[in-house]
Design a protein around this motif. Sequence first.
Motif, short mmCIF file in Angstrom:
data_model
loop_
_atom_site.label_atom_id
_atom_site.label_comp_id
_atom_site.label_asym_id
_atom_site.label_seq_id
_atom_site.Cartn_x
_atom_site.Cartn_y
_atom_site.Cartn_z
N CYS A 24 45.07 42.33 39.09
CA CYS A 24 43.84 42.61 38.74
C CYS A 24 42.95 41.64 39.24
N TYR A 26 39.84 41.30 38.59
CA TYR A 26 38.91 40.87 37.39
C TYR A 26 39.77 39.80 36.71
N CYS B 24 40.25 50.78 37.28
CA CYS B 24 40.25 49.50 37.94
C CYS B 24 38.58 48.90 38.19
N TYR B 26 36.95 46.90 40.02
CA TYR B 26 36.56 46.51 41.36
C TYR B 26 36.50 47.97 42.10
S1 FES Z 1 42.35 46.32 38.36
FE1 FES Z 1 40.94 46.05 39.85
S2 FES Z 1 39.74 44.75 39.20
FE2 FES Z 1 40.89 45.10 37.55
#
Ligand code: FES
Lengths: 104, 104
Positions: A24, A26, B24, B26
């Motif tokens: 992820c 972030y 997600c 992003y």
């Molecule tokens: S899963 Fe893509 S930013 Fe967290």
Amino acid sequence: SRMEDSIKKTLADNPVVIYSKSWCSYSMEVKALFKRIGVQPHVIELDHLGAQGPQLQKVLERLTGQSTVPNVFIGGKHIGGCTDTVKLYRKGELVTMLSEQDIN
Amino acid sequence: SRMEDSIKKTLADNPVVIYSKSWCSYSMEVKALFKRIGVQPHVIELDHLGAQGPQLQKVLERLTGQSTVPNVFIGGKHIGGCTDTVKLYRKGELVTMLSEQDIN
Ligand code: FES
Ligand SMILES: N[C@@H](CCC(=O)N[C@@H](CS)C(=O)NCC(=O)O)C(=O)O
Ligand SMILES: N[C@@H](CCC(=O)N[C@@H](CS)C(=O)NCC(=O)O)C(=O)O
């Protein structure tokens, strides 16, 4: 519950704790931020825990009201997610909080 | 392959295409960026496709070299991920590219 006790122990034993997912972005951003500050957080990758991952995420939601990752704690105190942590950093408050911790 | 043909049709039929995952951040950021510009992208949420999601992600990787989400296309051309798209936007190039498309 046993999982709740394990979370509380983790928070008691580590000044900075991040519940994360390894793929992820972030989660990556918040881990990189602490690294930049020179702090080594205790990271738990929920996607590395098999079936326990989603369970842990549920218990964290019950304890903090936050269902998402990354989930960040400093000195046992719930900070929030990536955006919250970055906000605190930009206000100068993150470094202040960290300086109050016993960080090796 | 059938999946590859379906991707090519999607790219041919839609000026802006985003392969995304709904939870997600992003992916959320790049969708919000296009919305802010006033463009309605064609979004495919890979996590809504059951077993086909990971398969589609693999075919996209073969076609673009990119294994991650979000995966952004403009006018059938592979743009990149969230960071790449934001970079293009800040350089003013994204709006230029979009103006060259036939967007309703
Ligand atoms: S899963 Fe893509 S930013 Fe967290
Ligand atoms: N504003 C929050 C966003 C948190 C968020 O939406 N996290 C996503 C991943 S980026 C999430 O946890 N989705 C559900 C999941 O992965 O279980 C933050 O900055 O941390
Ligand atoms: N720099 C890339 C990062 C892309 C990325 O790491 N995406 C993650 C989700 S945020 C991913 O696809 N992880 C593997 C997966 O979800 O299958 C971008 O800006 O898009």
